[in-house]
Scaffold this motif. Structure first.
Motif, PDB file in Angstrom:
ATOM      1  N   ILE A 130      20.041  52.432  30.264  1.00  0.00           N
ATOM      2  CA  ILE A 130      20.249  53.679  31.072  1.00  0.00           C
ATOM      3  C   ILE A 130      20.787  53.534  32.711  1.00  0.00           C
ATOM      4  CG2 ILE A 130      19.679  56.063  31.589  1.00  0.00           C
ATOM      5  CD1 ILE A 130      18.490  56.588  29.099  1.00  0.00           C
ATOM      6  N   SER A 131      19.857  52.695  32.675  1.00  0.00           N
ATOM      7  CA  SER A 131      19.582  51.844  34.087  1.00  0.00           C
ATOM      8  C   SER A 131      21.229  51.229  33.836  1.00  0.00           C
ATOM      9  CB  SER A 131      18.413  50.866  34.800  1.00  0.00           C
ATOM     10  OG  SER A 131      17.140  51.747  34.453  1.00  0.00           O
ATOM     11  N   THR A 132      21.726  50.165  33.674  1.00  0.00           N
ATOM     12  CA  THR A 132      22.794  49.766  33.262  1.00  0.00           C
ATOM     13  C   THR A 132      23.873  50.674  33.705  1.00  0.00           C
ATOM     14  OG1 THR A 132      21.436  47.509  32.324  1.00  0.00           O
ATOM     15  CG2 THR A 132      24.077  48.195  32.375  1.00  0.00           C
ATOM     16  N   MET A 133      23.515  52.168  32.778  1.00  0.00           N
ATOM     17  CA  MET A 133      24.562  52.971  32.960  1.00  0.00           C
ATOM     18  C   MET A 133      24.564  53.102  34.311  1.00  0.00           C
ATOM     19  SD  MET A 133      24.892  55.809  30.133  1.00  0.00           S
ATOM     20  CE  MET A 133      26.250  57.377  30.505  1.00  0.00           C
ATOM     21  N   VAL A 134      23.789  53.542  34.763  1.00  0.00           N
ATOM     22  CA  VAL A 134      23.446  54.328  35.679  1.00  0.00           C
ATOM     23  C   VAL A 134      24.280  53.669  37.335  1.00  0.00           C
ATOM     24  CG1 VAL A 134      22.628  55.331  38.035  1.00  0.00           C
ATOM     25  CG2 VAL A 134      21.891  55.558  35.557  1.00  0.00           C
ATOM     26  N   GLU A 135      23.922  51.951  36.868  1.00  0.00           N
ATOM     27  CA  GLU A 135      24.764  51.565  37.885  1.00  0.00           C
ATOM     28  C   GLU A 135      26.113  50.816  37.681  1.00  0.00           C
ATOM     29  OE1 GLU A 135      20.603  47.737  38.986  1.00  0.00           O
ATOM     30  OE2 GLU A 135      21.964  48.033  36.994  1.00  0.00           O
ATOM     31  N   VAL A 136      26.266  51.171  36.366  1.00  0.00           N
ATOM     32  CA  VAL A 136      27.608  50.677  36.139  1.00  0.00           C
ATOM     33  C   VAL A 136      28.597  52.281  36.879  1.00  0.00           C
ATOM     34  CG1 VAL A 136      29.665  51.040  34.214  1.00  0.00           C
ATOM     35  CG2 VAL A 136      27.678  49.307  34.247  1.00  0.00           C
ATOM     36  N   LEU A 171      25.812  43.945  33.644  1.00  0.00           N
ATOM     37  CA  LEU A 171      26.417  44.710  34.723  1.00  0.00           C
ATOM     38  C   LEU A 171      27.465  43.639  34.969  1.00  0.00           C
ATOM     39  CD1 LEU A 171      26.762  47.017  37.049  1.00  0.00           C
ATOM     40  CD2 LEU A 171      24.866  45.906  38.305  1.00  0.00           C
ATOM     41  N   GLU A 172      27.344  42.858  35.448  1.00  0.00           N
ATOM     42  CA  GLU A 172      28.574  41.821  36.216  1.00  0.00           C
ATOM     43  C   GLU A 172      29.467  42.088  34.599  1.00  0.00           C
ATOM     44  OE1 GLU A 172      25.371  39.370  34.612  1.00  0.00           O
ATOM     45  OE2 GLU A 172      25.850  40.765  35.012  1.00  0.00           O
ATOM     46  N   ASP A 173      29.658  42.155  33.693  1.00  0.00           N
ATOM     47  CA  ASP A 173      30.837  42.136  32.948  1.00  0.00           C
ATOM     48  C   ASP A 173      31.333  44.036  33.171  1.00  0.00           C
ATOM     49  OD1 ASP A 173      30.414  39.589  31.492  1.00  0.00           O
ATOM     50  OD2 ASP A 173      28.707  40.693  30.252  1.00  0.00           O
ATOM     51  N   PHE A 174      30.606  44.749  33.230  1.00  0.00           N
ATOM     52  CA  PHE A 174      32.013  45.598  33.463  1.00  0.00           C
ATOM     53  C   PHE A 174      32.078  45.643  35.142  1.00  0.00           C
ATOM     54  CE2 PHE A 174      28.216  47.602  31.026  1.00  0.00           C
ATOM     55  CZ  PHE A 174      29.404  48.322  29.769  1.00  0.00           C
ATOM     56  N   GLU A 175      31.085  44.920  35.871  1.00  0.00           N
ATOM     57  CA  GLU A 175      31.890  44.843  37.144  1.00  0.00           C
ATOM     58  C   GLU A 175      33.583  44.094  36.521  1.00  0.00           C
ATOM     59  OE1 GLU A 175      28.918  43.538  39.609  1.00  0.00           O
ATOM     60  OE2 GLU A 175      29.160  45.441  40.564  1.00  0.00           O
ATOM     61  N   TRP A 194      38.682  53.980  33.502  1.00  0.00           N
ATOM     62  CA  TRP A 194      37.783  54.570  33.356  1.00  0.00           C
ATOM     63  C   TRP A 194      36.759  53.512  32.635  1.00  0.00           C
ATOM     64  CZ3 TRP A 194      36.248  59.786  32.931  1.00  0.00           C
ATOM     65  CH2 TRP A 194      37.757  60.558  33.875  1.00  0.00           C
ATOM     66  N   VAL A 195      35.858  53.327  33.043  1.00  0.00           N
ATOM     67  CA  VAL A 195      34.649  52.375  32.226  1.00  0.00           C
ATOM     68  C   VAL A 195      33.835  52.958  31.321  1.00  0.00           C
ATOM     69  CG1 VAL A 195      33.200  52.675  34.599  1.00  0.00           C
ATOM     70  CG2 VAL A 195      32.932  50.522  32.954  1.00  0.00           C
ATOM     71  N   GLN A 196      33.768  52.570  30.747  1.00  0.00           N
ATOM     72  CA  GLN A 196      32.484  53.372  29.161  1.00  0.00           C
ATOM     73  C   GLN A 196      30.861  52.754  28.584  1.00  0.00           C
ATOM     74  OE1 GLN A 196      36.156  52.593  26.542  1.00  0.00           O
ATOM     75  NE2 GLN A 196      36.027  54.943  26.183  1.00  0.00           N
ATOM     76  N   PRO A 197      30.176  52.821  29.667  1.00  0.00           N
ATOM     77  CA  PRO A 197      29.022  52.003  28.922  1.00  0.00           C
ATOM     78  C   PRO A 197      28.340  53.128  28.068  1.00  0.00           C
ATOM     79  CG  PRO A 197      28.591  53.287  31.275  1.00  0.00           C
ATOM     80  CD  PRO A 197      30.377  53.554  30.601  1.00  0.00           C
ATOM     81  N   ALA A 215      41.336  52.875  29.982  1.00  0.00           N
ATOM     82  CA  ALA A 215      39.522  52.775  29.742  1.00  0.00           C
ATOM     83  C   ALA A 215      39.115  52.251  28.509  1.00  0.00           C
ATOM     84  CB  ALA A 215      39.687  54.293  28.677  1.00  0.00           C
ATOM     85  N   THR A 216      38.185  51.417  29.412  1.00  0.00           N
ATOM     86  CA  THR A 216      37.440  50.377  27.789  1.00  0.00           C
ATOM     87  C   THR A 216      36.152  50.460  28.989  1.00  0.00           C
ATOM     88  OG1 THR A 216      37.583  48.011  26.919  1.00  0.00           O
ATOM     89  CG2 THR A 216      37.302  48.239  29.235  1.00  0.00           C
ATOM     90  N   GLY A 217      35.018  48.701  27.647  1.00  0.00           N
ATOM     91  CA  GLY A 217      33.697  48.801  28.157  1.00  0.00           C
ATOM     92  C   GLY A 217      32.944  49.342  27.774  1.00  0.00           C
ATOM     93  N   GLU A 218      32.500  49.805  26.697  1.00  0.00           N
ATOM     94  CA  GLU A 218      31.872  50.141  25.243  1.00  0.00           C
ATOM     95  C   GLU A 218      31.237  48.615  24.680  1.00  0.00           C
ATOM     96  OE1 GLU A 218      33.466  51.630  21.000  1.00  0.00           O
ATOM     97  OE2 GLU A 218      34.284  51.774  22.513  1.00  0.00           O
ATOM     98  N   ALA A 219      31.713  47.578  24.938  1.00  0.00           N
ATOM     99  CA  ALA A 219      30.966  46.772  24.294  1.00  0.00           C
ATOM    100  C   ALA A 219      30.596  45.754  24.926  1.00  0.00           C
ATOM    101  CB  ALA A 219      32.431  45.428  23.591  1.00  0.00           C
ATOM    102  N   GLU A 220      30.435  46.288  26.354  1.00  0.00           N
ATOM    103  CA  GLU A 220      29.817  45.178  27.835  1.00  0.00           C
ATOM    104  C   GLU A 220      28.264  45.716  27.595  1.00  0.00           C
ATOM    105  OE1 GLU A 220      31.478  43.028  28.754  1.00  0.00           O
ATOM    106  OE2 GLU A 220      32.967  43.784  27.849  1.00  0.00           O
TER     107      GLU A 220
END
Length: 212
Positions: A119-125, A95-99, A109-112, A87-92
């Motif tokens: 919130i909008s990017t969190m939903v997109e992630v 959206l492109e970096d999460f992808e 596991w991705v962790q926005p 799991a990781t992703g809390e530092a991003e």
């Protein structure tokens, strides 16, 4: 609670200490509670893979942030061979970096964190994770505001099953909002139903801790 998370600080000092931490974490939690390891960006991918195999007998739910956030290639190497979900992703924030983490890093596991990405990017992630057959979980450590934002974000995606609920004693965690979030007997927390995020700012707390 049905799961506990520990780490971020004690990990990475030496091999035997790392193993002992996970062994004792499992012993303390028992067999009926999931144990989540937050490594704290302390290893390279080869060391993280060794640790994953060493930890496997204790059946951890995941290993979180074993590598530096920008080591996407390392995550790709690690996730391809790890016996434990990563799991990781809390530092991003983008959206492109999460992808990149989902596609090139292969994370499970991705962790926005809505405090960083919104919130909008969190939903997109979460939607992107669903497309790639991965799971999404919030990262929320700061206040009742981010707890509320995370609940709304995760409630909007189809692949959310775990909610990170910080138990810090900080008054900024528990007193920024008038509403208190409670865990029910089955380990669930309810999404606020009021206007906006569904929480009310506690102005007395703001005044108490204001520094400027």
């Amino acid at each position: 609670f049905t799961a506990i998370k520990f780490g971020w600080g004690p990990m990475g000092k030496d091999e035997q200490n790392d193993i002992a931490l996970v062994r004792e974490g499992r012993r303390g939690a028992g067999d009926d509670v999931d144990v989540l390891i937050d490594a704290g960006q302390v290893w390279d991918w080869k060391t993280a893979l060794i640790r994953a195999h060493q930890f496997a007998e204790f059946s951890p739910f995941w290993i979180e942030e074993p590598l530096l956030p920008d080591d996407v290639a390392g995550y790709g190497q690690l996730t391809a061979a790890s016996p434990i979900p990563i799991a990781t992703g809390e530092a991003e924030a983008r959206l492109e970096d999460f992808e990149r983490l989902l596609v090139d890093g292969g994370i499970d596991w991705v962790q926005p964190d809505p405090g960083r990405c919104g919130i909008s990017t969190m939903v997109e992630v979460g939607q992107a994770a669903y497309r790639y057959n991965r799971r999404v979980v919030n990262h929320s450590f700061k206040s009742g505001i981010t707890i509320a934002a995370s609940l709304h974000g995760l409630a909007s995606v189809p692949n959310a099953s775990v909610f990170e609920f910080c138990m810090s004693d900080s008054p900024l965690r528990h007193e920024i909002t008038l509403e208190r979030f409670m865990i029910d007997d089955e380990g669930y927390v309810a999404v606020p139903e009021g206007p906006g995020l569904g929480v009310t700012i506690n102005e007395e707390t703001i005044e108490k801790y204001r520094i400027a």
